[in-house]
Design a protein around this motif. Structure first.
Motif, PDB file in Angstrom:
ATOM      1  N   UNK A   1     118.086  49.288  32.149  1.00 40.86           N
ATOM      2  CA  UNK A   1     117.700  47.912  31.857  1.00 40.86           C
ATOM      3  C   UNK A   1     118.855  46.958  32.160  1.00 40.86           C
ATOM      4  N   UNK A   2     118.982  46.569  33.413  1.00 37.71           N
ATOM      5  CA  UNK A   2     119.958  45.515  33.729  1.00 37.71           C
ATOM      6  C   UNK A   2     119.407  44.247  33.107  1.00 37.71           C
ATOM      7  N   UNK A   3     120.304  43.464  32.555  1.00 39.87           N
ATOM      8  CA  UNK A   3     119.820  42.281  31.857  1.00 39.87           C
ATOM      9  C   UNK A   3     119.277  41.244  32.828  1.00 39.87           C
ATOM     10  N   UNK A   4     118.354  40.458  32.337  1.00 38.22           N
ATOM     11  CA  UNK A   4     117.807  39.364  33.151  1.00 38.22           C
ATOM     12  C   UNK A   4     118.920  38.403  33.527  1.00 38.22           C
ATOM     13  N   UNK A   5     119.928  38.295  32.659  1.00 43.07           N
ATOM     14  CA  UNK A   5     121.078  37.433  32.941  1.00 43.07           C
ATOM     15  C   UNK A   5     121.771  37.896  34.224  1.00 43.07           C
ATOM     16  N   UNK A   6     121.943  39.208  34.383  1.00 46.06           N
ATOM     17  CA  UNK A   6     122.565  39.763  35.591  1.00 46.06           C
ATOM     18  C   UNK A   6     121.759  39.362  36.821  1.00 46.06           C
ATOM     19  N   UNK A   7     120.436  39.543  36.762  1.00 48.37           N
ATOM     20  CA  UNK A   7     119.593  39.238  37.914  1.00 48.37           C
ATOM     21  C   UNK A   7     119.556  37.745  38.212  1.00 48.37           C
ATOM     22  N   UNK A   8     119.581  36.930  37.183  1.00 49.75           N
ATOM     23  CA  UNK A   8     119.549  35.490  37.424  1.00 49.75           C
ATOM     24  C   UNK A   8     120.867  35.032  38.053  1.00 49.75           C
TER      25      UNK A   8
END
Length: 95
Positions: free
Chosen positions: A4-11
């Motif tokens: 679960x890579x954080x959504x923060x990482x993807x954003x």
């Protein structure tokens, strides 16, 4: 890659891709996976029919395989979608 890579990482990744590239663009993925034909094949299948150039190289002891994938993608969202697909392969590390 952690499951679960954080959504923060993807954003953050999406912002960087928008700033540093014009789209559509070629993108280079780099993964390390335990040397296991099934796992390597799963990654190859994810990029099947995309026109990707896939190179793989085993580590000195043969325990791990590094996989480089160069592919033309339409947008940062497409880049992130592929990262999320590959993250489902057990034991894969994204660089």
């Amino acid at each position: 890659m952690e499951k679960e890579k954080s959504e923060e990482f993807y954003s953050r990744l999406k912002e960087q891709l928008l700033e540093n590239s014009s789209w559509p663009s070629k993108y280079l993925y780099k993964f390390i996976v335990p040397t296991d034909e099934d796992k390597i094949e799963q990654i190859n299948t994810i990029f099947d029919n995309t026109g990707a150039v896939i190179e793989s190289k085993k580590s000195k002891k043969g325990t791990y395989t590094s996989i480089s994938v160069t592919v033309q993608l339409e947008s940062p969202d497409a880049v992130i979608a592929k990262y999320k697909e590959v993250s489902q392969v057990e034991g894969v590390i994204s660089l």
